[in-house]
Design a protein around this motif. Structure first.
Motif, PDB file in Angstrom:
ATOM      1  N   GLY A  50       0.817  -1.202   0.000  1.00 34.51           N
ATOM      2  CA  GLY A  50       0.000   0.000   0.000  1.00 34.51           C
ATOM      3  C   GLY A  50       0.850   1.251   0.000  1.00 34.51           C
ATOM      4  N   ILE A  51       0.211   2.388  -0.227  1.00 33.49           N
ATOM      5  CA  ILE A  51       0.912   3.669  -0.216  1.00 33.49           C
ATOM      6  C   ILE A  51       0.089   4.681   0.552  1.00 33.49           C
ATOM      7  N   GLN A  52       0.776   5.525   1.311  1.00 38.08           N
ATOM      8  CA  GLN A  52       0.122   6.573   2.085  1.00 38.08           C
ATOM      9  C   GLN A  52       0.281   7.903   1.349  1.00 38.08           C
ATOM     10  N   LEU A  53      -0.836   8.511   0.998  1.00 32.33           N
ATOM     11  CA  LEU A  53      -0.828   9.791   0.293  1.00 32.33           C
ATOM     12  C   LEU A  53      -1.138  10.917   1.268  1.00 32.33           C
ATOM     13  N   GLY A  54      -0.371  12.001   1.161  1.00 31.73           N
ATOM     14  CA  GLY A  54      -0.588  13.074   2.108  1.00 31.73           C
ATOM     15  C   GLY A  54      -0.112  14.429   1.618  1.00 31.73           C
ATOM     16  N   HIS A  55      -0.336  15.417   2.452  1.00 31.89           N
ATOM     17  CA  HIS A  55       0.121  16.790   2.227  1.00 31.89           C
ATOM     18  C   HIS A  55       0.477  17.349   3.591  1.00 31.89           C
ATOM     19  N   ALA A  56       1.682  17.885   3.728  1.00 34.65           N
ATOM     20  CA  ALA A  56       2.169  18.312   5.036  1.00 34.65           C
ATOM     21  C   ALA A  56       1.614  19.658   5.480  1.00 34.65           C
ATOM     22  N   GLY A  57       1.029  20.448   4.564  1.00 35.68           N
ATOM     23  CA  GLY A  57       0.460  21.730   4.969  1.00 35.68           C
ATOM     24  C   GLY A  57       1.487  22.640   5.607  1.00 35.68           C
ATOM     25  N   ARG A  58       1.141  23.195   6.776  1.00 36.50           N
ATOM     26  CA  ARG A  58       2.030  24.145   7.441  1.00 36.50           C
ATOM     27  C   ARG A  58       3.298  23.486   7.985  1.00 36.50           C
ATOM     28  N   LYS A  59       3.317  22.152   8.045  1.00 33.92           N
ATOM     29  CA  LYS A  59       4.498  21.445   8.540  1.00 33.92           C
ATOM     30  C   LYS A  59       5.415  20.992   7.402  1.00 33.92           C
ATOM     31  N   ALA A  60       5.209  21.522   6.206  1.00 33.23           N
ATOM     32  CA  ALA A  60       6.061  21.199   5.070  1.00 33.23           C
ATOM     33  C   ALA A  60       7.318  22.080   5.081  1.00 33.23           C
ATOM     34  N   SER A  61       8.166  21.870   4.051  1.00 26.04           N
ATOM     35  CA  SER A  61       9.362  22.704   3.840  1.00 26.04           C
ATOM     36  C   SER A  61      10.264  22.728   5.074  1.00 26.04           C
TER      37      SER A  61
ATOM     38  N   PHE B   5      -7.764   2.946   3.391  1.00 29.19           N
ATOM     39  CA  PHE B   5      -7.535   3.188   4.810  1.00 29.19           C
ATOM     40  C   PHE B   5      -7.381   4.697   5.019  1.00 29.19           C
ATOM     41  N   VAL B   6      -7.628   5.145   6.250  1.00 30.47           N
ATOM     42  CA  VAL B   6      -7.371   6.533   6.639  1.00 30.47           C
ATOM     43  C   VAL B   6      -6.640   6.529   7.968  1.00 30.47           C
ATOM     44  N   ARG B   7      -5.496   7.215   8.016  1.00 29.68           N
ATOM     45  CA  ARG B   7      -4.786   7.368   9.294  1.00 29.68           C
ATOM     46  C   ARG B   7      -5.203   8.682   9.935  1.00 29.68           C
ATOM     47  N   ILE B   8      -5.579   8.615  11.209  1.00 29.20           N
ATOM     48  CA  ILE B   8      -5.937   9.812  11.961  1.00 29.20           C
ATOM     49  C   ILE B   8      -5.161   9.856  13.277  1.00 29.20           C
TER      50      ILE B   8
ATOM     51  N   ALA C 297      -1.081   5.798  -8.270  1.00 32.85           N
ATOM     52  CA  ALA C 297      -0.745   4.668  -7.399  1.00 32.85           C
ATOM     53  C   ALA C 297      -1.357   3.374  -7.926  1.00 32.85           C
ATOM     54  N   LEU C 298      -2.588   3.450  -8.373  1.00 38.30           N
ATOM     55  CA  LEU C 298      -3.246   2.262  -8.937  1.00 38.30           C
ATOM     56  C   LEU C 298      -2.551   1.817 -10.218  1.00 38.30           C
ATOM     57  N   GLU C 299      -2.172   2.766 -11.061  1.00 37.48           N
ATOM     58  CA  GLU C 299      -1.476   2.425 -12.300  1.00 37.48           C
ATOM     59  C   GLU C 299      -0.111   1.808 -12.021  1.00 37.48           C
ATOM     60  N   ALA C 300       0.511   2.197 -10.898  1.00 37.27           N
ATOM     61  CA  ALA C 300       1.793   1.613 -10.509  1.00 37.27           C
ATOM     62  C   ALA C 300       1.631   0.219  -9.923  1.00 37.27           C
ATOM     63  N   GLY C 301       0.391  -0.170  -9.591  1.00 40.69           N
ATOM     64  CA  GLY C 301       0.135  -1.524  -9.120  1.00 40.69           C
ATOM     65  C   GLY C 301      -0.096  -1.686  -7.639  1.00 40.69           C
ATOM     66  N   PHE C 302      -0.203  -0.601  -6.897  1.00 41.39           N
ATOM     67  CA  PHE C 302      -0.432  -0.729  -5.453  1.00 41.39           C
ATOM     68  C   PHE C 302      -1.773  -1.398  -5.173  1.00 41.39           C
ATOM     69  N   ASP C 303      -1.803  -2.167  -4.083  1.00 35.13           N
ATOM     70  CA  ASP C 303      -3.006  -2.915  -3.701  1.00 35.13           C
ATOM     71  C   ASP C 303      -3.974  -2.080  -2.880  1.00 35.13           C
ATOM     72  N   LEU C 304      -3.468  -1.056  -2.238  1.00 36.73           N
ATOM     73  CA  LEU C 304      -4.253  -0.366  -1.207  1.00 36.73           C
ATOM     74  C   LEU C 304      -3.768   1.068  -1.089  1.00 36.73           C
ATOM     75  N   ILE C 305      -4.672   1.966  -0.751  1.00 38.65           N
ATOM     76  CA  ILE C 305      -4.316   3.371  -0.553  1.00 38.65           C
ATOM     77  C   ILE C 305      -4.723   3.800   0.848  1.00 38.65           C
ATOM     78  N   GLU C 306      -3.840   4.559   1.484  1.00 39.19           N
ATOM     79  CA  GLU C 306      -4.147   5.162   2.777  1.00 39.19           C
ATOM     80  C   GLU C 306      -4.032   6.675   2.647  1.00 39.19           C
ATOM     81  N   ILE C 307      -5.010   7.392   3.188  1.00 42.91           N
ATOM     82  CA  ILE C 307      -4.981   8.848   3.245  1.00 42.91           C
ATOM     83  C   ILE C 307      -4.420   9.266   4.600  1.00 42.91           C
TER      84      ILE C 307
ATOM     85  N   GLU D 124     -14.275  14.884   1.264  1.00 46.45           N
ATOM     86  CA  GLU D 124     -14.219  15.090  -0.184  1.00 46.45           C
ATOM     87  C   GLU D 124     -13.060  14.317  -0.812  1.00 46.45           C
ATOM     88  N   ILE D 125     -11.935  14.251  -0.118  1.00 45.18           N
ATOM     89  CA  ILE D 125     -10.797  13.464  -0.623  1.00 45.18           C
ATOM     90  C   ILE D 125     -11.159  11.980  -0.664  1.00 45.18           C
ATOM     91  N   VAL D 126     -11.760  11.494   0.409  1.00 46.85           N
ATOM     92  CA  VAL D 126     -12.177  10.090   0.465  1.00 46.85           C
ATOM     93  C   VAL D 126     -13.133   9.765  -0.678  1.00 46.85           C
TER      94      VAL D 126
END
Length: 348
Positions: free
Chosen positions: A96-107, A221-224, A159-169, A205-207
């Motif tokens: 699986g792969i976890q997709l995210g955006h760091a927002g204010r904690k980026a850079s 999956f969703v990590r919180i 991610a799906l085109e790369a062949g991943f089985d599962l996605i986590e937000i 909306e992302i889900v």
């Protein structure tokens, strides 16, 4: 139970061990390197039921650091496909792969925000920096929020085109989605702020957008963060309410971590310290959960499962120390677990 299979949609995991997503800070322009090929390939030889690729930025400015993984272009997708193909051809681990955006904690780098000359402008739901020493982030417009929803969907497609089985937000640890969830970092007065329903809107909306791409063979999956350890902040009660909503949105599991959004929050650490959060969400929302946080042994993991406190065991540092954690413990407990045929002579 630890070595019993479990299904999410049509995807079956051979056991309950999961390698938790962990940043490796080793990508070049968001592209996976030979290090990642060896890192994930070696863990796939260790019998873990599910491997999760580290937090992967859906846009360049969504990365935590300039060395973090990304999935917004063809080159990044191709580098990940090479790893996915190896894992599928040489193990029975799901990937699986976890997709995210760091927002204010980026850079950032080494835990400190980079200058604009070396980094980039950060974004957030509101003009509130993570710490007083950092720059005020750009407040996202509604149009920019809508574009980010599309960016998450586009990365999921890749991610799906790369062949991943599962996605986590990734909606935990004080990154962008978590920043929207929390009333301490989100003080908007439009449809993305204020009430609970408005604060969870970005995630919902992302889900929904990602689920438009998924079928019965690819779970979501969703990590919180179950709590952010701050008065009047995001807490376990709101986490349960969110899980109840996500259950109706075809989310298959809530991966329950904690903290990360409030600078200086006091967290008491002990083995399995986040397991009660997983147990509460599983019990109250009636949704499958994953437990994570200082889980160090098969005995501890087995107890969590037998008590019904989680359905999957996410392991981080321990699987860095020992890629063969799952298969080694299966030897002792006589559980069935993948072991590469090239290594059979070491089974006994």
């Amino acid at each position: 139970m630890l070595y019993s299979p479990i299904k999410f949609r049509n995807l079956e995991l051979k056991n309950r061990w999961v390698m938790s997503p962990m940043c490796m800070y080793s990508s070049n322009d968001g592209v996976a390197t030979d290090f990642h090929y060896v890192h994930y390939g070696s863990r796939a030889q260790g019998g873990t039921g599910l491997l999760m690729v580290e937090a992967t930025g859906v846009v360049p400015e969504g990365r935590i650091t300039h060395k973090c993984m990304g999935l917004w272009n063809d080159k990044q997708q191709e580098s990940l496909k090479k790893i996915v193909d190896f894992v599928h051809q040489n193990s029975d681990s799901k990937f699986g792969i976890q997709l995210g955006h760091a927002g204010r904690k980026a850079s950032t780098w080494n835990g400190k925000q980079l200058s604009l000359e070396k980094g980039w402008e950060t974004v957030a739901p509101s003009k509130i920096p993570y710490s007083e020493e950092e720059r005020i982030p750009h407040e996202l417009s509604v149009e920019e929020i809508k574009k980010l929803v599309h960016d998450f969907q586009d990365s999921a497609r890749r991610a799906l085109e790369a062949g991943f089985d599962l996605i986590e937000i990734h909606a935990a640890h004080g990154y962008l989605i978590h920043q929207f969830l929390s009333p301490l970092s989100n003080v908007r007065t439009d449809e993305y702020g204020g009430s609970f329903e408005n604060r969870i809107r970005f995630l919902v909306e992302i889900v929904e957008a990602v689920n438009e791409l998924l079928n019965e063979n690819h779970p979501l999956f969703v990590r919180i963060s179950g709590t952010e350890y701050a008065e009047n902040g995001w807490d376990i009660e709101e986490s349960v309410k969110l899980a109840e909503v996500l259950k109706t949105k075809n989310v298959d599991l809530i991966d329950v971590s904690s903290g990360g959004n409030i600078h200086g929050a006091k967290i008491t650490l002990f083995d399995g310290y986040q397991v009660p959060l997983s147990a509460e969400i599983k019990k109250e929302a009636g949704i499958k959960t994953g437990a994570v946080g200082l889980i160090k042994s098969a005995e501890q993991a087995e107890e969590i499962l037998e008590k019904g406190e989680a359905d999957l065991i996410f392991v981080a540092r321990e699987i860095l120390r020992n890629p063969y954690l799952a298969v080694e413990n299966s030897f002792e407990g006589k559980g069935e677990c993948f072991f590469p045929h090239q290594y059979d002579r070491a089974r006994i």
